[in-house]
Design an enzyme around this catalytic site. Structure first.
Site, PDB file in Angstrom:
ATOM      1  N   ASP A  65      26.448  45.769  50.164  1.00 28.01           N
ATOM      2  CA  ASP A  65      26.659  44.322  50.190  1.00 28.01           C
ATOM      3  C   ASP A  65      25.307  43.637  50.220  1.00 28.01           C
ATOM      4  O   ASP A  65      24.301  44.270  50.554  1.00 28.01           O
ATOM      5  CB  ASP A  65      27.496  43.896  51.409  1.00 28.01           C
ATOM      6  CG  ASP A  65      28.303  42.638  51.116  1.00 28.01           C
ATOM      7  OD1 ASP A  65      27.688  41.571  50.953  1.00 28.01           O
ATOM      8  OD2 ASP A  65      29.551  42.717  51.035  1.00 28.01           O
TER       9      ASP A  65
ATOM     10  N   THR B 211      40.156  40.782  40.791  1.00 23.26           N
ATOM     11  CA  THR B 211      41.113  40.126  39.894  1.00 23.26           C
ATOM     12  C   THR B 211      40.338  39.199  38.959  1.00 23.26           C
ATOM     13  O   THR B 211      39.710  38.251  39.411  1.00 23.26           O
ATOM     14  CB  THR B 211      42.148  39.326  40.710  1.00 23.26           C
ATOM     15  OG1 THR B 211      42.754  40.210  41.656  1.00 23.26           O
ATOM     16  CG2 THR B 211      43.223  38.733  39.816  1.00 23.26           C
TER      17      THR B 211
ATOM     18  N   GLU C   5      43.590  45.806  42.215  1.00 21.15           N
ATOM     19  CA  GLU C   5      44.073  46.056  43.586  1.00 21.15           C
ATOM     20  C   GLU C   5      45.386  45.295  43.800  1.00 21.15           C
ATOM     21  O   GLU C   5      45.595  44.232  43.225  1.00 21.15           O
ATOM     22  CB  GLU C   5      43.003  45.638  44.601  1.00 21.15           C
ATOM     23  CG  GLU C   5      42.552  44.174  44.534  1.00 21.15           C
ATOM     24  CD  GLU C   5      43.388  43.205  45.358  1.00 21.15           C
ATOM     25  OE1 GLU C   5      44.237  43.683  46.132  1.00 21.15           O
ATOM     26  OE2 GLU C   5      43.207  41.996  45.201  1.00 21.15           O
TER      27      GLU C   5
ATOM     28  N   ASN D  43      51.563  38.544  40.666  1.00 18.02           N
ATOM     29  CA  ASN D  43      51.457  37.387  41.557  1.00 18.02           C
ATOM     30  C   ASN D  43      52.220  36.179  41.018  1.00 18.02           C
ATOM     31  O   ASN D  43      52.812  35.412  41.779  1.00 18.02           O
ATOM     32  CB  ASN D  43      49.989  37.028  41.801  1.00 18.02           C
ATOM     33  CG  ASN D  43      49.388  37.870  42.926  1.00 18.02           C
ATOM     34  OD1 ASN D  43      50.092  38.620  43.589  1.00 18.02           O
ATOM     35  ND2 ASN D  43      48.097  37.754  43.132  1.00 18.02           N
TER      36      ASN D  43
ATOM     37  N   PHE E 286      61.314  37.942  49.303  1.00 18.77           N
ATOM     38  CA  PHE E 286      60.690  36.669  48.905  1.00 18.77           C
ATOM     39  C   PHE E 286      61.703  35.567  48.610  1.00 18.77           C
ATOM     40  O   PHE E 286      61.432  34.657  47.850  1.00 18.77           O
ATOM     41  CB  PHE E 286      59.751  36.867  47.696  1.00 18.77           C
ATOM     42  CG  PHE E 286      58.522  37.669  48.050  1.00 18.77           C
ATOM     43  CD1 PHE E 286      57.399  37.044  48.558  1.00 18.77           C
ATOM     44  CD2 PHE E 286      58.511  39.046  47.899  1.00 18.77           C
ATOM     45  CE1 PHE E 286      56.277  37.778  48.908  1.00 18.77           C
ATOM     46  CE2 PHE E 286      57.398  39.795  48.251  1.00 18.77           C
ATOM     47  CZ  PHE E 286      56.278  39.147  48.756  1.00 18.77           C
TER      48      PHE E 286
ATOM     49  N   CYS F 174      44.809  34.334  47.392  1.00 21.63           N
ATOM     50  CA  CYS F 174      45.139  35.019  46.130  1.00 21.63           C
ATOM     51  C   CYS F 174      46.162  34.272  45.280  1.00 21.63           C
ATOM     52  O   CYS F 174      45.849  33.848  44.170  1.00 21.63           O
ATOM     53  CB  CYS F 174      45.656  36.425  46.417  1.00 21.63           C
ATOM     54  SG  CYS F 174      44.319  37.533  46.907  1.00 21.63           S
TER      55      CYS F 174
END
Length: 447
Positions: A32, A129, A159, A219, A260, A271
């Site tokens: 990092d 993403t 991911e 998503n 959901f 996200c």
């Protein structure tokens, strides 16, 4: 000789991926550019709350007593390049300021810093993403700027982490998707994921564009499902139906499923909102914007829910102003089992009421520190009971288990007025009504 792995970017995704790779038996080096992050991780600490992650780090970070020593951290790009056979790119791709599109600057910077140090065969694997088409561009960049040339290869491996279940999702994924251009890349990634594949995780091999599309498509589907049931809640409000019963009834249909389908104040987090907006922006660039115009409505339904919760609270207080009225808000994070308050519907509602003159007191089991940083002018309490003390109305806005286990009678003693608005349809109406509370939830009859 077993593969050695580097993980570039040690935020939420990177720290989890690095610890999980060490758990799977690999030697791992995390990189990092933020010294504070590296220093924390070297002590086995993480800068966010994620169940099970610190325990995993303690098991593997070199220098911690009793650890396997398989996981180390660095800020040195040359060291990372020399160490790894496979380099996972796990940096952030936020929404661009003032527009829908995705900000690729962190991914580009990571590639630009790593490429000049790749002197031998290496596989660079994107997990971030990104807009479809990015992998093509990055693969060409890698070949052009690496001393290894064509031996520096790219793959894409999106991911699918759910906050609160990230460790589980990495060690036991429900699917592994790899976008590859060579048998060598596929073989290496099969080696990395041999353990979960042996346990039954499906391994899906695709081209670059499909691999890049999988996360945003997934998503978008989830967001659609959430906004669909929230739209049904609006219709139920108008028609005096019960959205919880409606969801139960349609959820029995296998083609639809139950997950959901709980109506409430909608989705947030780092996200879902940014991903569907970036997807719309990219579709526009590709000339396929009409295919995703429905996502604009999904986004709009979702954002509307927050304003509707504010109006519901105003009605509960007699329909006039919030001035001088005390409002308790249970929940600050965008979802339970996380300390993430990014684009949190709960905090957004709390903030709107506060701006309109309400005295708002917030309590959340894990998100207090982050909420305070984002909304320093709100009131904060050390417990649910303390938040509710003297309240004219109580708003339940994040579905923590702790809130489901509250004693309505005890809370009733502390509140000025026993009025509960359940923004997540997650509490037991009968239990609260028996304790003398007026219970209201979006899209459900009042009594």
């Amino acid at each position: 000789m077993s593969l050695r792995i580097t993980v570039i970017g040690t935020g939420y995704l990177g720290a989890t991926h690095a610890a999980a790779m060490a758990e799977l038996g690999f030697e791992v080096l995390g990189l990092d550019v933020v010294p504070e992050k590296i220093e924390m991780l070297q002590r086995g600490r993480v800068p966010m709350y994620e169940p099970g992650l610190e325990e995993l780090l303690h098991r593997h970070v070199a220098g911690i007593e009793g650890s396997s020593g398989r996981l180390r951290f660095t800020m040195d790009w040359a060291e990372a390049a020399a160490f790894g056979d496979i380099h996972f790119i796990c940096v952030n791709t936020p929404q661009k300021h003032g527009e829908y599109a995705c900000d690729m600057s962190y991914v580009d910077a990571a590639l630009a810093s790593l490429a000049p140090h790749l002197t031998g065969p290496a596989l660079v694997v994107g997990k971030s993403t990104v807009p479809v088409g990015s992998a093509d561009r990055l693969a060409a960049y890698l070949v052009e700027h690496s001393p290894a040339g064509a031996d520096a290869e790219l793959a894409w491996n999106p991911e699918f982490l759910r906050e609160g279940f990230a460790v589980e999702d990495t060690l036991h994924p429900d699917r592994i998707v790899v976008g590859v251009r060579s048998e060598r890349a596929e073989k290496l990634l099969r080696e990395v994921y041999a353990t979960p594949v042996a346990e039954g995780s499906p391994f899906v091999v695709t081209d670059f564009p499909t691999a890049e599309l999988v996360k945003t498509a997934a998503n978008s589907f989830l967001a659609t499902k959430i906004s669909f049931i929230n739209a049904m809640a609006e219709v139920c409000e108008a028609a005096d139906g019960d959205v919880a019963k409606l969801a139960e009834a349609i959820g029995h249909d296998d083609r639809i499923g139950r997950k959901f389908l709980r109506a409430g104040i909608g989705f947030g987090g780092g996200c879902l909102p940014k991903d569907i907006r970036a997807f719309m922006a990219r579709a526009g660039e590709l000339g396929a914007d009409q295919a995703l115009t429905f996502l604009r409505e999904i986004d709009s339904i979702n954002m509307r829910r927050r304003g509707q919760m504010v109006e519901m609270a105003r009605e509960a207080l007699g329909g006039s102003s919030f001035l001088g009225r005390r409002v308790a808000v249970l929940g600050a994070t965008f979802k339970p089992d996380s300390d993430d308050v990014r684009d949190s519907p709960a905090l957004n509602v709390a903030g709107q009421i506060h701006l309109q003159g309400g005295q708002v007191t917030v309590y959340d089991p894990k998100g207090m520190e982050n909420a305070r940083r984002l909304f320093p002018t709100l009131g904060y309490a050390g417990s649910a009971l303390e938040a509710v003390r003297g309240a004219d109305v109580v708003l339940h806005l994040t579905e923590w288990r702790e809130f489901r286990e509250l004693d309505p009678a005890e809370l009733g003693e502390a509140a000025t007025s026993r009025v509960l608005l359940d923004g997540r349809n997650a509490l037991d109406p009968e239990l609260w009504r028996r304790a003398g509370w007026t219970y209201r939830a979006m899209g459900r009859p009042t009594a």
